[in-house]
Write a protein that holds these residues in place. Sequence first.
Motif, short mmCIF file in Angstrom:
data_model
loop_
_atom_site.label_atom_id
_atom_site.label_comp_id
_atom_site.label_asym_id
_atom_site.label_seq_id
_atom_site.Cartn_x
_atom_site.Cartn_y
_atom_site.Cartn_z
N MET A 178 0.84 -1.20 0.00
CA MET A 178 0.00 0.00 0.00
C MET A 178 0.88 1.25 0.00
SD MET A 178 -3.12 -1.20 0.10
CE MET A 178 -4.27 -0.06 0.82
N THR A 179 0.42 2.30 -0.68
CA THR A 179 1.16 3.56 -0.72
C THR A 179 1.00 4.29 0.61
OG1 THR A 179 0.72 3.76 -3.08
CG2 THR A 179 1.43 5.75 -1.92
N ASP A 180 2.11 4.70 1.22
CA ASP A 180 2.07 5.46 2.47
C ASP A 180 2.20 6.95 2.15
OD1 ASP A 180 1.86 3.21 4.12
OD2 ASP A 180 4.02 2.89 4.08
N TRP A 181 1.31 7.73 2.74
CA TRP A 181 1.32 9.17 2.52
C TRP A 181 0.65 9.84 3.71
CZ3 TRP A 181 -3.46 11.72 0.66
CH2 TRP A 181 -4.56 10.84 0.58
N ALA A 182 0.52 11.16 3.69
CA ALA A 182 -0.07 11.87 4.81
C ALA A 182 -0.85 13.08 4.30
CB ALA A 182 1.00 12.31 5.80
N VAL A 183 -1.82 13.49 5.08
CA VAL A 183 -2.67 14.65 4.77
C VAL A 183 -2.63 15.59 5.96
CG1 VAL A 183 -4.99 15.42 4.17
CG2 VAL A 183 -4.20 13.18 3.40
N ILE A 184 -2.59 16.89 5.70
CA ILE A 184 -2.66 17.86 6.78
C ILE A 184 -3.55 19.03 6.38
CG2 ILE A 184 -0.59 19.18 6.07
CD1 ILE A 184 -0.01 19.40 9.17
N GLY A 185 -4.26 19.56 7.35
CA GLY A 185 -5.12 20.71 7.10
C GLY A 185 -5.56 21.31 8.42
N LEU A 189 -10.05 11.10 -1.74
CA LEU A 189 -8.84 11.84 -2.12
C LEU A 189 -7.74 10.88 -2.57
CD1 LEU A 189 -7.91 14.77 -2.21
CD2 LEU A 189 -7.11 14.51 0.16
N ALA A 190 -7.61 9.75 -1.89
CA ALA A 190 -6.63 8.74 -2.30
C ALA A 190 -6.90 8.26 -3.72
CB ALA A 190 -6.64 7.56 -1.32
N GLY A 191 -8.19 8.13 -4.06
CA GLY A 191 -8.53 7.70 -5.41
C GLY A 191 -8.09 8.71 -6.47
N VAL A 192 -8.26 9.99 -6.18
CA VAL A 192 -7.83 11.04 -7.10
C VAL A 192 -6.33 11.01 -7.30
CG1 VAL A 192 -7.65 13.54 -7.42
CG2 VAL A 192 -9.78 12.56 -6.61
N LEU A 193 -5.62 10.76 -6.22
CA LEU A 193 -4.16 10.78 -6.27
C LEU A 193 -3.56 9.46 -6.76
CD1 LEU A 193 -3.54 12.55 -2.84
CD2 LEU A 193 -3.42 13.57 -5.11
N GLY A 194 -4.39 8.46 -6.91
CA GLY A 194 -3.90 7.15 -7.35
C GLY A 194 -3.28 6.35 -6.24
N PHE A 195 -3.56 6.71 -4.98
CA PHE A 195 -3.00 5.98 -3.83
C PHE A 195 -4.01 4.95 -3.35
CE2 PHE A 195 -0.50 10.04 -2.54
CZ PHE A 195 0.37 9.83 -3.58
N THR A 196 -4.36 4.03 -4.19
CA THR A 196 -5.40 3.05 -3.84
C THR A 196 -4.85 1.67 -3.60
OG1 THR A 196 -5.84 2.70 -6.21
CG2 THR A 196 -7.21 4.32 -5.04
N ASP A 197 -3.58 1.44 -3.85
CA ASP A 197 -3.00 0.10 -3.61
C ASP A 197 -1.55 0.23 -3.21
OD1 ASP A 197 -1.69 0.67 -6.04
OD2 ASP A 197 -3.19 -0.43 -7.19
N GLY A 218 -2.57 3.85 1.59
CA GLY A 218 -3.53 3.81 0.50
C GLY A 218 -4.74 4.66 0.87
N PRO A 219 -5.95 4.09 0.81
CA PRO A 219 -7.15 4.88 1.13
C PRO A 219 -7.55 4.84 2.60
CG PRO A 219 -7.78 2.75 0.25
CD PRO A 219 -6.27 2.78 0.24
N LYS A 220 -6.73 4.22 3.45
CA LYS A 220 -7.13 4.03 4.85
C LYS A 220 -6.28 4.87 5.80
CE LYS A 220 -8.86 -0.67 4.17
NZ LYS A 220 -8.77 -2.09 4.60
N VAL A 221 -6.96 5.46 6.80
CA VAL A 221 -6.27 6.21 7.85
C VAL A 221 -5.67 5.21 8.84
CG1 VAL A 221 -6.51 7.89 9.71
CG2 VAL A 221 -7.90 8.12 7.63
N THR A 222 -4.36 5.33 9.08
CA THR A 222 -3.72 4.45 10.05
C THR A 222 -3.61 5.09 11.43
OG1 THR A 222 -1.52 5.19 9.33
CG2 THR A 222 -2.44 3.21 8.27
N HIS A 223 -3.33 6.39 11.47
CA HIS A 223 -3.40 7.13 12.72
C HIS A 223 -3.42 8.62 12.40
CE1 HIS A 223 0.97 6.63 11.98
NE2 HIS A 223 1.15 7.75 12.66
N GLN A 224 -3.74 9.41 13.41
CA GLN A 224 -3.86 10.85 13.21
C GLN A 224 -3.31 11.60 14.41
OE1 GLN A 224 -8.01 12.50 13.67
NE2 GLN A 224 -8.55 10.34 13.39
N SER A 225 -3.05 12.90 14.17
CA SER A 225 -2.48 13.75 15.21
C SER A 225 -2.99 15.17 15.00
CB SER A 225 -0.95 13.71 15.13
OG SER A 225 -0.37 14.57 16.09
N SER A 226 -2.93 15.98 16.04
CA SER A 226 -3.32 17.39 15.91
C SER A 226 -2.36 18.24 16.72
CB SER A 226 -4.76 17.60 16.39
OG SER A 226 -4.90 17.27 17.76
N GLY A 227 -2.35 19.54 16.41
CA GLY A 227 -1.46 20.44 17.12
C GLY A 227 -1.79 21.88 16.83
#
Length: 241
Positions: free
Chosen positions: A1-8, A233-241, A21-30
Amino acid sequence: MTDWAVIGHDGQAHRAFAMSGPKVTHQSSGADEAAALAGLGATARLYRIGEGRPDALPCPLLPGPGRGLAGLTQDQPADVIDGWVRLILMGFAARHPNWDGVACVLSQTLSHWVHLSADEAVSCQSFLTPMLASALGAAMPPDSAAISDSLSRPERLAAHLRSAQVSATPGALSGHLLGAELAAARPYWLGQSVALIAPDAGASGYGDALKAQGVPVAQHDPETLLPDALAALAGVLGFTD
C-alpha cells in the motif's frame, strides 16, 4: 500500500492523518503544522488541505489530479468556502453519490449552505450566524417563537436582538439570528432535502427549525465523513493500492 499523509486546519487546530492507501492508520493534531506532523513521524508524501487558489463554482467536489485541495469561491453573492469544508463535503458525496440537494455545514464561526448535484458544488451562501451568536452571548437551544418571528420579519432583526438583549434571554438571541438566516437562505431549503453536517451540539437548533418548516433533514457528524473523504482523495491521487 502507498504510504502518505494529509494535513489541514479544521478551524480549531491543525490535523494530520497518516494514510496507507485509502485508509487512515493514525492521526495527530497540534497548534501548528509542525506540531501536528510531529505526531505522525516521517512521511515521504504530504498532501495539504487548503493549498492553492480556490476553485470557482460550479465545479466538481473532487480536485484535479496533481493539485492540493483548494477551497471554493463564488462571485455572486461573494463567498469563499475553505478546503476543510470542501473535504467534509467530499466525504458526504462519497457516501451519497449523485445526491441532489443542499448541505448545510456548520462550524464555530460560519454556516455554509451548498447546493450539491451530481457530485458537484453548484452554488453557495454562507452566514456569520455562529460568530454573531457567540459575540452577542446567545445560547442554545434557540427560542422557537423568536425563530418564527425573525423568519417572518427578518427586516426587524436588529430590533429583535436589542429586545432579547435587554430582556436577558439568550435563547431568543439565537432564535432571532437563526430565524433571519433561514429567511435569507430560503431558496436553499425550500422544497429541498437538506443534509445538516455539524456536531450534535450545533445541529439541534438548525435541525429542529428546518423540521418545523416541513423540510426533510438528515444529520451527519463531520468526523464520521472524514475517512470517506480521505479515501476519495486517495482515489484522485492514485494511492489506492
